[in-house]
Design a protein around this motif. Structure first.
Motif, PDB file in Angstrom:
ATOM      1  N   ASP A   1     -99.225  36.479  13.618  1.00  0.00           N
ATOM      2  CA  ASP A   1    -100.622  36.790  13.318  1.00  0.00           C
ATOM      3  C   ASP A   1    -100.938  38.236  13.654  1.00  0.00           C
ATOM      4  O   ASP A   1    -102.075  38.565  13.910  1.00  0.00           O
ATOM      5  CB  ASP A   1    -101.572  35.895  14.114  1.00  0.00           C
ATOM      6  CG  ASP A   1    -101.353  34.441  13.786  1.00  0.00           C
ATOM      7  OD1 ASP A   1    -101.732  33.606  14.583  1.00  0.00           O
ATOM      8  OD2 ASP A   1    -100.788  34.161  12.706  1.00  0.00           O
TER       9      ASP A   1
ATOM     10  N   THR B   1     -97.721  44.561   3.634  1.00  0.00           N
ATOM     11  CA  THR B   1     -96.577  44.951   2.839  1.00  0.00           C
ATOM     12  C   THR B   1     -96.635  46.450   2.622  1.00  0.00           C
ATOM     13  O   THR B   1     -97.673  47.016   2.292  1.00  0.00           O
ATOM     14  CB  THR B   1     -96.523  44.244   1.472  1.00  0.00           C
ATOM     15  OG1 THR B   1     -97.427  44.914   0.623  1.00  0.00           O
ATOM     16  CG2 THR B   1     -96.862  42.783   1.583  1.00  0.00           C
TER      17      THR B   1
ATOM     18  N   GLN C   1     -98.641  41.576  -6.324  1.00  0.00           N
ATOM     19  CA  GLN C   1     -97.332  40.953  -6.175  1.00  0.00           C
ATOM     20  C   GLN C   1     -97.329  39.945  -5.036  1.00  0.00           C
ATOM     21  O   GLN C   1     -98.341  39.614  -4.467  1.00  0.00           O
ATOM     22  CB  GLN C   1     -96.253  42.000  -5.914  1.00  0.00           C
ATOM     23  CG  GLN C   1     -96.351  43.228  -6.776  1.00  0.00           C
ATOM     24  CD  GLN C   1     -97.086  44.334  -6.064  1.00  0.00           C
ATOM     25  OE1 GLN C   1     -97.843  44.104  -5.132  1.00  0.00           O
ATOM     26  NE2 GLN C   1     -96.867  45.547  -6.550  1.00  0.00           N
ATOM     27  N   ARG C   2     -96.128  39.590  -4.705  1.00  0.00           N
ATOM     28  CA  ARG C   2     -95.908  38.663  -3.613  1.00  0.00           C
ATOM     29  C   ARG C   2     -96.522  39.211  -2.329  1.00  0.00           C
ATOM     30  O   ARG C   2     -96.604  40.403  -2.110  1.00  0.00           O
ATOM     31  CB  ARG C   2     -94.407  38.506  -3.388  1.00  0.00           C
ATOM     32  CG  ARG C   2     -94.059  37.582  -2.281  1.00  0.00           C
ATOM     33  CD  ARG C   2     -92.573  37.659  -2.043  1.00  0.00           C
ATOM     34  NE  ARG C   2     -92.194  38.965  -1.519  1.00  0.00           N
ATOM     35  CZ  ARG C   2     -92.343  39.305  -0.256  1.00  0.00           C
ATOM     36  NH1 ARG C   2     -92.833  38.445   0.590  1.00  0.00           N
ATOM     37  NH2 ARG C   2     -91.973  40.486   0.156  1.00  0.00           N
ATOM     38  N   GLY C   3     -96.912  38.306  -1.533  1.00  0.00           N
ATOM     39  CA  GLY C   3     -97.379  38.718  -0.227  1.00  0.00           C
ATOM     40  C   GLY C   3     -98.640  39.528  -0.307  1.00  0.00           C
ATOM     41  O   GLY C   3     -98.855  40.458   0.450  1.00  0.00           O
ATOM     42  N   ALA C   4     -99.510  39.165  -1.253  1.00  0.00           N
ATOM     43  CA  ALA C   4    -100.680  39.996  -1.473  1.00  0.00           C
ATOM     44  C   ALA C   4    -101.782  39.669  -0.491  1.00  0.00           C
ATOM     45  O   ALA C   4    -102.925  39.537  -0.862  1.00  0.00           O
ATOM     46  CB  ALA C   4    -101.172  39.812  -2.897  1.00  0.00           C
ATOM     47  N   ARG C   5    -101.431  39.533   0.753  1.00  0.00           N
ATOM     48  CA  ARG C   5    -102.508  39.395   1.711  1.00  0.00           C
ATOM     49  C   ARG C   5    -103.160  40.757   1.843  1.00  0.00           C
ATOM     50  O   ARG C   5    -102.482  41.757   2.053  1.00  0.00           O
ATOM     51  CB  ARG C   5    -101.977  38.961   3.061  1.00  0.00           C
ATOM     52  CG  ARG C   5    -103.106  38.793   4.056  1.00  0.00           C
ATOM     53  CD  ARG C   5    -102.686  38.022   5.253  1.00  0.00           C
ATOM     54  NE  ARG C   5    -101.663  38.737   6.001  1.00  0.00           N
ATOM     55  CZ  ARG C   5    -101.536  38.624   7.320  1.00  0.00           C
ATOM     56  NH1 ARG C   5    -102.331  37.843   7.991  1.00  0.00           N
ATOM     57  NH2 ARG C   5    -100.582  39.263   7.941  1.00  0.00           N
TER      58      ARG C   5
ATOM     59  N   GLY D   1    -106.134  37.794  -3.563  1.00  0.00           N
ATOM     60  CA  GLY D   1    -105.519  37.574  -2.274  1.00  0.00           C
ATOM     61  C   GLY D   1    -106.459  37.837  -1.131  1.00  0.00           C
ATOM     62  O   GLY D   1    -106.108  37.658   0.026  1.00  0.00           O
TER      63      GLY D   1
ATOM     64  N   PHE E   1    -109.223  36.145  -0.728  1.00  0.00           N
ATOM     65  CA  PHE E   1    -109.529  34.775  -0.322  1.00  0.00           C
ATOM     66  C   PHE E   1    -108.443  33.855  -0.851  1.00  0.00           C
ATOM     67  O   PHE E   1    -107.907  34.091  -1.931  1.00  0.00           O
ATOM     68  CB  PHE E   1    -110.875  34.333  -0.887  1.00  0.00           C
ATOM     69  CG  PHE E   1    -111.998  35.249  -0.487  1.00  0.00           C
ATOM     70  CD1 PHE E   1    -112.301  35.433   0.853  1.00  0.00           C
ATOM     71  CD2 PHE E   1    -112.718  35.942  -1.439  1.00  0.00           C
ATOM     72  CE1 PHE E   1    -113.327  36.293   1.228  1.00  0.00           C
ATOM     73  CE2 PHE E   1    -113.744  36.797  -1.074  1.00  0.00           C
ATOM     74  CZ  PHE E   1    -114.048  36.969   0.262  1.00  0.00           C
ATOM     75  N   PRO E   2    -108.162  32.808  -0.109  1.00  0.00           N
ATOM     76  CA  PRO E   2    -107.161  31.854  -0.612  1.00  0.00           C
ATOM     77  C   PRO E   2    -107.684  31.165  -1.863  1.00  0.00           C
ATOM     78  O   PRO E   2    -108.881  30.890  -1.961  1.00  0.00           O
ATOM     79  CB  PRO E   2    -107.025  30.853   0.528  1.00  0.00           C
ATOM     80  CG  PRO E   2    -107.660  31.485   1.712  1.00  0.00           C
ATOM     81  CD  PRO E   2    -108.672  32.449   1.195  1.00  0.00           C
ATOM     82  N   PRO E   3    -106.810  30.909  -2.829  1.00  0.00           N
ATOM     83  CA  PRO E   3    -107.260  30.182  -4.013  1.00  0.00           C
ATOM     84  C   PRO E   3    -107.524  28.719  -3.670  1.00  0.00           C
ATOM     85  O   PRO E   3    -106.996  28.197  -2.702  1.00  0.00           O
ATOM     86  CB  PRO E   3    -106.078  30.308  -4.966  1.00  0.00           C
ATOM     87  CG  PRO E   3    -104.904  30.480  -4.071  1.00  0.00           C
ATOM     88  CD  PRO E   3    -105.389  31.191  -2.854  1.00  0.00           C
TER      89      PRO E   3
ATOM     90  N   GLY F   1    -110.513  30.197   4.548  1.00  0.00           N
ATOM     91  CA  GLY F   1    -109.872  29.615   5.716  1.00  0.00           C
ATOM     92  C   GLY F   1    -110.788  28.902   6.693  1.00  0.00           C
ATOM     93  O   GLY F   1    -110.803  29.214   7.879  1.00  0.00           O
ATOM     94  N   GLU F   2    -111.580  27.933   6.206  1.00  0.00           N
ATOM     95  CA  GLU F   2    -112.416  27.207   7.156  1.00  0.00           C
ATOM     96  C   GLU F   2    -111.517  26.511   8.167  1.00  0.00           C
ATOM     97  O   GLU F   2    -110.461  25.998   7.826  1.00  0.00           O
ATOM     98  CB  GLU F   2    -113.334  26.191   6.437  1.00  0.00           C
ATOM     99  CG  GLU F   2    -112.646  25.087   5.677  1.00  0.00           C
ATOM    100  CD  GLU F   2    -112.298  25.517   4.259  1.00  0.00           C
ATOM    101  OE1 GLU F   2    -112.737  24.862   3.335  1.00  0.00           O
ATOM    102  OE2 GLU F   2    -111.579  26.518   4.097  1.00  0.00           O
TER     103      GLU F   2
ATOM    104  N   SER G   1    -110.602  23.768  11.196  1.00  0.00           N
ATOM    105  CA  SER G   1    -110.900  22.360  11.420  1.00  0.00           C
ATOM    106  C   SER G   1    -111.100  22.102  12.906  1.00  0.00           C
ATOM    107  O   SER G   1    -110.584  22.838  13.722  1.00  0.00           O
ATOM    108  CB  SER G   1    -109.767  21.501  10.904  1.00  0.00           C
ATOM    109  OG  SER G   1    -108.560  21.909  11.516  1.00  0.00           O
TER     110      SER G   1
END
Lengths: 273, 564
Positions: free
Chosen positions: B485, B509, B527-531, B545, B547-549, B561-562, B564
């Motif tokens: 993280d 990246t 591309q990949r890893g598009a955080r 990227g 927000f998560p789809p 990313g709510e 829990s």
């Protein structure tokens, strides 16, 4: 032959062996990064430089002694002209000296660990448990050496009880009766030893399994190609550990294979957590 | 001939102002974690001074590097293989934390939580090693700018050696004191003694670009590399129990970005480039009989990338065309080999270091001007080189194993360049004789001046990127440092905080970073890893990227990313 004997000397050794081998394989695969001596020499060097070699060289001699005593049958040494008495004299001499070195060494190390602030802070619960078992095994072993040789109490020739049992384990026909005849001190030492072996893969003791003997044979300077680098499954911050998601195509250990067409892999089932 | 590539660095010490920006940005990028508080992959030392760790250059004490045996072979100074193995239970010569410094923080909470009183609350220093209160007595830069005065500077091993040879050369009286800055990173040596010292074979030199790395998975914490490195640039992470070192920012270099220290250097004094060398002759060069020949021997290893013979050998050895092109444009090759103004740091350690230094000239100009002379007149300058405030002998102890001649040659070139270029700037006819006195032509002087004075980003950093096919995989394939993280977080495996699998080294990246730095569009690494790294996000648009789809589509309306 009581049930207890069967459990202790017929079942427990195999359980221990399974834990030792299985645990080591599992940790080697799972936890390469945690596989280290976790040396604390950076914090304190003076006591370590006395205690650590004393302990390590001592324990190496102790291991050699165990191998000779347990693996080499009595008939072989007798055939070589070594009488039982003579054998015990050399065993007790070597064993006691090595055992004492080890004990003094670990004593210094534990003292250092307890009194040097940073070293104590770096001591985990796991370490403490390991130290307790290791120390118990050493003390019991030294007591057994003294007791068995007749230096204290009645002499006992463990090469007619413990050693045949030890060898019989590996041909899968454990000689439980032989072991059951051994005196209590031998039983105790053996049990603590089994416990130590069972703990082994899960403590810092694993560093012994990667003793760097290969260093003697390899070239000095190593080159590695980038492409030969060990592949690893990438993990994003929002992902769990590899394998958490059944849909994941790249399980732990699977080589990473380029860009998945769909872009980043998201956890499909987040609410599960 | 076996041609290999090496990413090397040159630092122009004349330009270093000792601002420590390189150290700080490097630390923020790579060693901003617990366990590495005292680890400075890059540090800037004031010379004369003790350096970091204290007196690391004194190999009588620290036993780093190689020595030449009487039979002309190389041996680790700390001992042969068997001796090394016998010493793994307690390394006989390993610096302890006191030789570096005990890292600390301050009890800041005290400032706000102290009860009302007559005295100002004080944030006391607390040790990051023991957690106890401590008194701060040494730090990574305690003797910065000659802090502590002669008492500290006298402990400089180089000063002590000079004292034995020429007593009057070194003065610490206030009016006569001198100093300059020496930024240091790992030397990424051609003959690395740390790699040779590693019992488990975890350290290696990358075949493609010569970067020396520690395989974090195979390091078992035997600590021999710390002793082996004469520059003391391999550090022991006391939390993970593994060695760590400068990685030449390989995730950046692989995509063609300069290292963090180079990128952020305020004085723009660093140069990065590829050099080709003959790997077959490294051992022979490193075992030159006379220490003073080591500088030349090292230079002889460099191969001329314009030489057709070298080019065909390089092709045979699998060096790609764009790398050959980069080698031809390499500023490092130009400064070290063509102009011969860059010198290696401590060649006498016989590790063939690959970070080179242009020795400082500046104080002499100031000194001359101060006495009413024309500080940039060639005649004055040449004469003054031997009366430099920074003695040539001191520089020679650092860069040429004590041989003052190569240092003198470099300084003469630098002063000729100043004099020649001043004439150009004033519109006068430049004097070819000045250049000739330093063994150069006017054209060469101009070229050197361009490289040292006006070279732009693309000329200072000529870094061929790793090949795309590899690039993607490499980027995350090796882990030098552990991340969970983000920096500073450790995975919590079952065997304590350092166990389990480490995170890949590229938290962001680096391809995306380069994209962002070199394009005018919005950061949208599809591309990949598009955080999306929020630090790099320029705020324009909504990159993929971010927000998560979700199942219902692209997920732009969902809260990310709510928990829990």
């Amino acid at each position: 032959m009581s049930t207890t004997d069967i459990l202790l000397w017929g079942v427990l050794p195999y359980v221990t062996l399974a834990v030792l081998i299985g645990g080591t394989v599992w940790r080697y695969r799972y936890d390469q990064f945690g596989w280290t001596t976790r040396s604390s020499q950076l914090y304190e060097s003076r006591l370590l430089r006395i205690g650590s070699p004393l302990f390590h060289f001592g324990i190496l001699v102790v291991i050699v002694g165990h191998v000779i005593g347990l693996v080499v049958p009595e008939s072989w040494t007798s055939a070589a002209g070594l009488s039982e008495g003579a054998y015990h004299v050399q065993a007790i001499a070597l064993g006691t000296v090595a055992g004492l070195c080890t004990l003094v060494g670990i004593g210094i190390l534990i003292y250092r660990r307890r009194t040097t602030g940073p070293v104590f802070m770096a001591t985990t619960r796991n370490d403490k448990a390991m130290y307790a078992v290791l120390l118990a095994a050493l003390v019991a072993g030294l007591a057994t050496t003294l007791a068995g040789s007749g230096a204290v109490g009645e002499q006992h020739n463990y090469r007619e009880t413990v050693s045949p049992w030890f060898r019989s384990l590996f041909v899968l026909r454990p000689d439980i009766e032989a072991m059951a005849e051994a005196p209590f001190s031998f039983h105790l030492h053996t049990l603590i030893g089994l416990l130590l072996f069972a703990l082994w893969p899960f403590t810092r003791l694993v560093h012994a399994f990667t003793a760097p003997v290969g260093y003697l044979l390899r070239p000095y300077v190593l080159y590695r190609s980038r492409t030969a680098a060990p592949a690893r499954t990438p993990r994003r911050g929002w992902e769990g550990r590899p394998g958490d998601y059944p849909e994941s195509t790249t399980g732990a250990g699977a080589p990473y294979s380029g860009t998945p067409e769909g872009g980043p892999r998201w956890p499909r089932n987040r609410s599960r957590h | 001939m076996r041609v290999m590539g090496q990413i090397a660095m040159v630092m122009n010490l004349d330009k270093c102002i000792g601002c420590h920006t390189c150290s700080v940005t490097c630390k923020q990028a790579w060693t901003n974690r617990s366990g590495t508080e005292y680890v400075w992959f890059n540090n800037v030392e004031t010379r004369p001074g003790q350096g970091y760790p204290r007196r690391y250059q004194d190999q009588e004490q620290w036993r780093g590097g190689w020595v030449r045996t009487r039979r002309g072979r190389l041996k680790l100074r700390a001992g042969g293989r068997i001796r090394k193995l016998l010493g793994i239970f307690a390394n006989p010569v390993m610096p302890t934390i006191d030789d570096y410094y005990e890292p600390w923080t301050y009890d800041y909470e005290q400032l706000t939580s102290a009860p009302l009183g007559d005295d100002f609350p004080v944030a006391r220093p607390k040790s990051l090693i023991s957690g106890e209160e401590m008194s701060v007595e040494w730090g990574a830069n305690w003797d910065d700018n000659l802090g502590g005065g002669p008492d500290n500077a006298e402990l400089d091993p180089m000063v002590q050696r000079l004292r034995q040879e020429a007593d009057d050369k070194v003065r610490f009286a206030f009016e006569q004191a001198y100093m300059f800055y020496l930024p240091r990173i790992c030397e990424h040596c051609l003959n690395p003694s740390c790699v040779a010292s590693c019992p488990s074979g975890a350290m290696y030199k990358r075949a493609e670009d010569g970067i020396v790395l520690v395989d974090q998975d195979r390091c078992r914490g035997w600590r021999q590399c710390v002793t082996g490195c004469p520059y003391k640039k391999v550090y022991f992470n006391h939390r993970t129990g593994k060695a760590e070192k400068c990685t030449m920012c390989y995730p950046r270099v692989e995509v063609g970005l300069p290292t963090v220290c180079s990128e952020t250097c305020v004085g723009r004094l660093r140069y990065l480039g590829l050099v080709l060398y003959d790997a077959d002759r490294v051992g022979e060069a490193a075992s030159a009989e006379d220490e003073k020949d080591l500088y030349e021997a090292q230079l002889d290893l460099f191969l001329d990338p314009s030489d057709p013979e070298v080019v065909s050998a390089a092709r045979r050895d699998g060096i790609p065309e764009d790398w050959l092109e980069a080698a031809r444009r390499s500023p490092v090759y130009a400064l070290a080999k063509r102009h011969r103004v860059a010198l290696p740091l401590h060649p006498e350690f016989r590790t063939m270091p690959m970070v080179w230094y242009i020795p400082p000239l500046s104080p002499v100009v100031d000194a001359l001007s101060g006495t009413g002379h024309d500080g940039e007149d060639a005649g004055n300058l040449f004469g003054a080189i031997d009366t430099l405030r920074i003695p040539v002998e001191y520089l020679a102890e650092l860069f040429t194993a004590g041989d003052p001649e190569p240092v003198r040659r470099v300084l003469r070139k630098l002063s000729a360049m100043r004099s020649y270029m001043r004439a150009v700037n004033l519109g006068e006819q430049p004097d070819e004789a000045v250049a000739a006195k330093a063994g150069m032509t006017g054209g060469e002087v101009t070229e050197l001046y361009r490289l040292l004075g006006v070279a732009k980003y693309e000329e200072r950093y000529v870094i061929p990127s790793a090949h795309e096919a590899d690039g993607r995989r490499l980027e995350e394939s090796m882990c030098s440092l552990d991340f969970e993280d983000g920096p500073g977080m450790y995975a919590s495996g079952p065997f304590g905080e350092a166990s389990g699998q480490p995170m890949p080294v590229s938290v962001e990246t680096f391809h995306a970073l380069r994209e962002r730095q070199s394009s005018s569009g919005i950061a949208d690494p599809g591309q990949r890893g598009a955080r999306v790294n929020l630090l790099n996000w320029d705020g324009k648009g909504r990159p993929d990227g971010l927000f998560p789809p979700t199942a219902s589509g692209h997920g732009s309306a969902e809260k990310p990313g709510e928990t829990s």
